[in-house]
Design a protein around this motif. Sequence first.
Motif, PDB file in Angstrom:
ATOM      1  N   LEU A 127      -3.646  -4.463   5.292  1.00  0.00           N
ATOM      2  CA  LEU A 127      -3.879  -3.221   6.041  1.00  0.00           C
ATOM      3  C   LEU A 127      -5.027  -3.366   7.034  1.00  0.00           C
ATOM      4  CD1 LEU A 127      -3.370  -0.535   3.233  1.00  0.00           C
ATOM      5  CD2 LEU A 127      -1.708  -1.407   4.884  1.00  0.00           C
ATOM      6  N   HIS A 136      -6.907   1.470  12.227  1.00  0.00           N
ATOM      7  CA  HIS A 136      -6.193   1.291  10.970  1.00  0.00           C
ATOM      8  C   HIS A 136      -7.076   0.606   9.946  1.00  0.00           C
ATOM      9  CE1 HIS A 136      -2.755   0.025   8.356  1.00  0.00           C
ATOM     10  NE2 HIS A 136      -2.405   1.251   8.652  1.00  0.00           N
ATOM     11  N   HIS A 190       6.076   1.461  12.714  1.00  0.00           N
ATOM     12  CA  HIS A 190       5.721   2.824  12.333  1.00  0.00           C
ATOM     13  C   HIS A 190       6.479   3.879  13.129  1.00  0.00           C
ATOM     14  CE1 HIS A 190       2.957   2.935   8.978  1.00  0.00           C
ATOM     15  NE2 HIS A 190       2.704   1.683   9.316  1.00  0.00           N
ATOM     16  N   PHE A 203       3.436  -3.585  14.745  1.00  0.00           N
ATOM     17  CA  PHE A 203       3.021  -2.538  13.812  1.00  0.00           C
ATOM     18  C   PHE A 203       3.449  -1.156  14.316  1.00  0.00           C
ATOM     19  CE2 PHE A 203       0.078   0.844  12.823  1.00  0.00           C
ATOM     20  CZ  PHE A 203      -0.142   0.746  11.461  1.00  0.00           C
ATOM     21  N   CYS A 214      -8.360   2.190   6.273  1.00  0.00           N
ATOM     22  CA  CYS A 214      -7.626   1.628   5.136  1.00  0.00           C
ATOM     23  C   CYS A 214      -8.446   0.705   4.267  1.00  0.00           C
ATOM     24  CB  CYS A 214      -6.426   0.820   5.612  1.00  0.00           C
ATOM     25  SG  CYS A 214      -5.459   1.657   6.837  1.00  0.00           S
ATOM     26  N   HIS A 222       5.809  -4.781   5.962  1.00  0.00           N
ATOM     27  CA  HIS A 222       4.478  -5.320   6.280  1.00  0.00           C
ATOM     28  C   HIS A 222       4.349  -6.724   5.716  1.00  0.00           C
ATOM     29  CE1 HIS A 222       1.752  -2.436   8.196  1.00  0.00           C
ATOM     30  NE2 HIS A 222       2.493  -1.476   7.644  1.00  0.00           N
ATOM     31  N   HIS A 224       8.690   0.478   4.093  1.00  0.00           N
ATOM     32  CA  HIS A 224       7.463   0.319   4.877  1.00  0.00           C
ATOM     33  C   HIS A 224       6.580  -0.828   4.388  1.00  0.00           C
ATOM     34  CE1 HIS A 224       3.087   1.125   5.022  1.00  0.00           C
ATOM     35  NE2 HIS A 224       3.338   1.071   6.315  1.00  0.00           N
ATOM     36  N   PHE A 262      -0.056   9.828   4.114  1.00  0.00           N
ATOM     37  CA  PHE A 262       0.493   8.665   4.810  1.00  0.00           C
ATOM     38  C   PHE A 262       1.266   9.014   6.092  1.00  0.00           C
ATOM     39  CE2 PHE A 262       4.317   5.943   5.286  1.00  0.00           C
ATOM     40  CZ  PHE A 262       3.714   4.741   5.625  1.00  0.00           C
ATOM     41  N   ILE A 310      -5.934   6.265   3.665  1.00  0.00           N
ATOM     42  CA  ILE A 310      -4.850   7.114   4.149  1.00  0.00           C
ATOM     43  C   ILE A 310      -3.467   6.585   3.718  1.00  0.00           C
ATOM     44  CG2 ILE A 310      -6.058   8.368   5.960  1.00  0.00           C
ATOM     45  CD1 ILE A 310      -4.177   5.169   6.562  1.00  0.00           C
ATOM     46  N   HIS A 311      -3.452   5.642   2.813  1.00  0.00           N
ATOM     47  CA  HIS A 311      -2.180   5.227   2.201  1.00  0.00           C
ATOM     48  C   HIS A 311      -2.135   5.728   0.757  1.00  0.00           C
ATOM     49  CE1 HIS A 311      -2.945   2.386   5.464  1.00  0.00           C
ATOM     50  NE2 HIS A 311      -1.647   2.481   5.664  1.00  0.00           N
ATOM     51  N   HIS A 349      -0.228   8.473  10.225  1.00  0.00           N
ATOM     52  CA  HIS A 349       0.392   7.493  11.111  1.00  0.00           C
ATOM     53  C   HIS A 349       1.090   8.158  12.299  1.00  0.00           C
ATOM     54  CE1 HIS A 349      -0.400   5.022   7.531  1.00  0.00           C
ATOM     55  NE2 HIS A 349      -0.509   4.030   8.383  1.00  0.00           N
TER      56      HIS A 349
HETATM   57 CU1  C2O Z   1      -1.091   2.274   7.619  1.00  0.00          CU
HETATM   58 CU2  C2O Z   1       2.079   0.524   7.844  1.00  0.00          CU
HETATM   59  O1  C2O Z   1       0.367   1.092   7.385  1.00  0.00           O
END
Ligand code: C2O
Length: 617
Positions: free
Chosen positions: A359, A181, A372, A368, A185, A342, A338, A208, A202-203, A212
């Motif tokens: 991230l 991750h 997800h 985490f 990120c 976090h 989401h 996204f 990738i966010h 994940h």
């Molecule tokens: Cu890649 Cu919840 O983040």
Amino acid sequence: MSSLSPLPAATGAATAAFLRPSLLPPKKSASQLSAYKSRKPYSPHFARISCKTSSSDKEPNNNDQTGPTTRRDILIGMGSLYGAASSLSDPTALANPLQPPDLSKCHPAIKGDAGDTADCCPPFSDQIEFKLPSPKEPMRIRPAAHLVDKAYIDKYEKAISLMKALPDDDPRSFKNQANVHCAYCNGAYDQVGITPSVALQIHFSWIFFPFHRYYLYFFERILGKLIDDPTFALPFWNWDSPDGMQIPAIFADPASPLYDAIRAPDHLPGGSSPLVDLDWSRSAASLTPEAQWQSNRDVMHTQMVSGAKKRTLFFGTPLKAGDLADGNGQGTLERTPHGNLHIWVGDLTREYKEDMGNLYSAGRDPLFYCHHGNVDRMWDLWKTLGPRRTDFTDPDWLDAAFLFYDENCKLVRCKIRDSLDNEKLRTGYQSVPILWKDSKRVPKKIRNKATAATATKKKRESKRVPKTKSATTTTKKKRELTDLSKFPLVLNKAISVAVPRPRKNRSKAEKEEEEEVVVVKGIEIDRSQVIKFDVALNDDDDGAPAGPRDTEFAGSFVNVPHRQKPGASKFKTALTLGITDLLEDLGADGDDTVVVTLVPKVGEPVIGGLKIDYLAD
Ligand code: C2O
């Protein structure tokens, strides 16, 4: 199994010491920064990876596909990638999907200020193409984390312990999995074949959800392999139900391998405000469980139903090879809940808000993967909630690809197109009640009237929406308006702007064809900071801005802290919110303008402008 039960009892985990040196990366020096700049192939000792399924196992036979690889082999293996990437400069090339990273060129990720890096680079080896599991494989049904039994917890804890015990040169170790991750990120990879370099991120876009999904898929299969259980499935944090409104108890036992000491102590079960607030803001007061649930329910409805009627609203906007994630926008669910969760779980007293609140470090918290799980479940659910709720068919989405290590330590190249159907991945979710499909939101003015009439009766339980208390004493007034010509501006206090609507009173068919959206343009933030601001429409000024329970509330912008390059912390993006239903519910569909109120909650973003637009996809 799936009926409502009271919230789990507090475990008193809040008192645990905040110590966990083993997973904290050492402070990085200027020399680390130069490693970033020189783009040297990173950590050559990782070129050979180890892959023991348990301490008693031998290394697998590496002769066939897993063989140790020289750097030259890797580059040859990646030839096709470079080929694909070089077509990017060809103006006649049609497709332009995001390419997976070149692991041999991984460099330290950026944690915070210039020079402060995190070493997240995975081992590297040759790659294979992803193949769907056999349809004969048993389904892995992911259970809700608050409903699991002792046998499941034992199994799960054992699997995570074994994963944590794997050596650093095993790509399946917990540390390496967490680093996946971080690397994707926080700027450890550049997009392949793009000059000048663009960080892979990738966010903040349509990438996204599928990224994940694969991440969990492999993480779960590794755990299953470590305990030799092909049915093993990760739990999901059912934060969209009244029963899941706390950090699941299994993650809150300091003696468990599922525990992470680096979390916000007040949000642990037994802490001072343990109830999950899906619309979290730093200033929000704690609510009673019932009021919190009502707020969370309405957040879910906005994010999944009324505000997510088009694909790009739900998934986020396109990101193609060469694009900066910056210019694009997050989907509804990526922002809230989401991103909010976090930040809610992370320890905001720490400079970098570890673990969940940044991230780069989020994957270090076993929670985490549970968080997800529910995010991934929402992708499946969203597709069941109405017409045209389907996956993109754009080849630039379908052919975008990532690299992950599988349970056999093979580096697998996975395209989004193979991730769309969880059943084909042999993954499913325990069925639990979904209680947010219908909206219970009420326009503030209607609620205020009703409340005034019954003011002596019941008081609203919610402290956060004190309309009921103030309705009889506060006179609402129109908000003072800021002119559109005043943008860009720093959002350091609530502002309201009258924004013209190019069309009004559209027919039902037109509304289905195109969703009316409010676009907050040119949002500029420091990406390393927690940022949140709210957007409301036609919200009268009666002392309290609209919240998730009010129809006027359109949604929020949320940034989870992260960095991509040393010294470059500015992030320019946009926020697009679907408002067709909202305007109807407010009885404002015939108006020429809509008053958009922006309320800063955390941080002071720059806002470039506002417009009303119409979105077909
Ligand atoms: Cu890649 Cu919840 O983040």
